[in-house]
Enzyme design. Structure first.
Site, PDB file in Angstrom:
ATOM      1  N   GLU A 219     -11.834  -1.842   0.775  1.00  0.00           N
ATOM      2  CA  GLU A 219     -10.629  -1.403   1.471  1.00  0.00           C
ATOM      3  C   GLU A 219     -10.194  -0.016   1.019  1.00  0.00           C
ATOM      4  O   GLU A 219     -10.503   0.444  -0.073  1.00  0.00           O
ATOM      5  CB  GLU A 219      -9.487  -2.381   1.183  1.00  0.00           C
TER       6      GLU A 219
ATOM      7  N   ASP B 181       0.828  -1.213   0.000  1.00  0.00           N
ATOM      8  CA  ASP B 181       0.000   0.000   0.000  1.00  0.00           C
ATOM      9  C   ASP B 181       0.865   1.267   0.000  1.00  0.00           C
ATOM     10  O   ASP B 181       1.741   1.426   0.849  1.00  0.00           O
ATOM     11  CB  ASP B 181      -0.898   0.047   1.239  1.00  0.00           C
TER      12      ASP B 181
END
Ligand code: FRU
Length: 415
Positions: A287, A46
């Protein structure tokens, strides 16, 4: 504060419209011989560029800065039965030891590794999961909103620090005192007690351009004991005749995009509000929610997996989105289905964790690229090529590919 709104259901009927491999909503093939990053001793996934609460991607004195979820590669510890480094096991076990690292760059694409953001032991849990580094003042002050995760808990937290630049690089100060903000409440958002495998994380704060208040998106699951949810008509939507009944286990998939509002602009106290979008009977994970405000509309994005779809519906790993004229909805799924940018079915796990930035550029990381022989594959753990999408009313269009990890600023500050 009470806001009077109902969550929007992302329905099974919407999901039936999801189509893989449409070129306008599919990320171009990432080559097997992809480019790596300057530090070969870590995996990154990420990616979180520094931004402000107005959604501008910030550079400081000409330095672009990103935070990444990061894991140190264990070349000597993780071996296969022949004694060789087992990159697959190492990669797949990264989440439990994820930490924030920072990188800086002058050209917004060749990134120099800066090191950890928090020293080991500062965060109350070993795993530091995604969030957002927010520039709070134009002097380099940062509030990093993130998630403290262990087997028993998931807590949204923040830690303050400062970015200091010089002619030769970037250093960090602070990031030593973690303040826990909130856990799931069990009323709107499912708790660990209600579901041991709950998804509750990924804070993304912003100032609403319309009402000027401080809000935060986050990933949640709809409250209620696992197995107790009913996939109702509103969750099923308008399905064609002859559509099979909802499979029994579909009600275990209860993802939602959460919303919280801060009681003042310090962002130290938050009140959870009802979810904006629910995916009951559709998908278990929505998410890293985030947004772009354009043409008076809120374009709300979230990432999701093929593997977390409910039984009977499917779609590629990638970024999905919804649009509304009001922050609290009702939202319409972009492109009719919600799919904005999926992996091509030839390389279903090529990229993940997309972040759509204000300028339409979409960053993500490389996960797994299959080899031509059909059996081997190459693990990434590095930045993927950036792409651009353009938003037009309720539709999105892929229009351009850039270099690996290209994350240019939309606002430079001078300190
Ligand atoms: C997305 C994600 C986030 C989480 C992190 C854990 O890639 O699943 O939701 O914060 O990765 O590693």
């Amino acid at each position: 504060m009470t806001l009077n709104y109902q969550p929007t259901a992302w329905t099974r009927a919407d999901a039936i419209k999801v189509t893989a491999d449409n070129p306008t909503t599919t990320q171009p093939i990432v080559p097997y011989k992809f480019k790596g990053m300057s530090n070969k001793n870590v995996f990154v996934w990420d990616t979180m560029p520094i931004r402000d609460l107005k959604n501008e991607i910030i550079s400081i004195n000409g330095w672009s800065i990103i935070f990444t979820l990061t894991a140190t590669r264990r070349f000597n510890e993780i071996k296969d039965k022949n004694g060789n480094y087992d990159i697959v096991t190492d990669w797949n076990s990264r989440h439990g030891r994820a930490f924030f690292a920072y990188w800086y760059s002058k050209d917004s694409k060749n990134w120099t590794y800066g090191g950890r953001v928090m020293a080991e032991g500062v965060s109350p849990t070993k795993a530091e999961w995604a969030g957002t580094p927010i520039l709070t003042k134009d002097d380099g002050s940062i509030d990093l909103y993130y998630t403290c995760v262990d087997s028993k808990s998931a807590t949204i937290a923040k830690v303050a620090g400062k970015i200091v630049t010089s002619d030769t690089g970037v250093t960090l100060q602070g990031f030593t005192q973690v303040k826990k903000l909130f856990d799931a409440d069990g009323k709107y958002y499912q708790t660990k007690a209600q579901n041991g495998g709950v998804n509750f994380r990924d804070p993304s704060p912003f100032i609403d351009p319309k009402d000027g208040k401080l809000y935060m998106f986050f990933e949640g699951n709809v409250a209620g004991k696992r197995g107790s949810h009913v996939v109702g008509e509103a969750d099923i939507g308008l399905v064609p005749p002859g559509t099979a009944a909802v499979p029994a286990k579909a009600n275990l998939r209860v993802g939602c995009i959460g919303l919280a509002v801060a009681t003042d602009m310090t962002g130290n106290k938050w009140e959870m509000l009802p979810p904006l979008v629910t995916a009951i009977g559709v998908n278990d994970q929505t998410e890293r929610p985030h947004y772009i405000y354009q043409d008076g509309k809120y374009y709300l994005f979230t990432i999701s997996h093929k593997s977390t779809y409910a039984e009977g519906v499917t779609g590629p790993d990638g970024v999905y989105g919804f649009v509304s004229e009001s922050l609290t909805g009702p939202y319409r799924p972009l492109n009719g289905s919600g799919l904005v940018l999926g992996n091509p079915s030839a390389q279903p796990l090529q990229t993940y964790s997309h972040l759509v930035m204000k300028n339409g550029l979409v960053t993500s990381f490389i996960d797994t690229i299959p080899a031509a022989n059909g059996t081997d594959y190459r693990i990434g753990g590095v930045e993927a090529p950036t792409v651009r999408i353009q938003l037009k009313n309720d539709q999105t269009f892929l229009t351009k590919t850039f270099d690996y990890g290209y994350i240019p600023p939309t606002r430079n500050i001078k300190v």
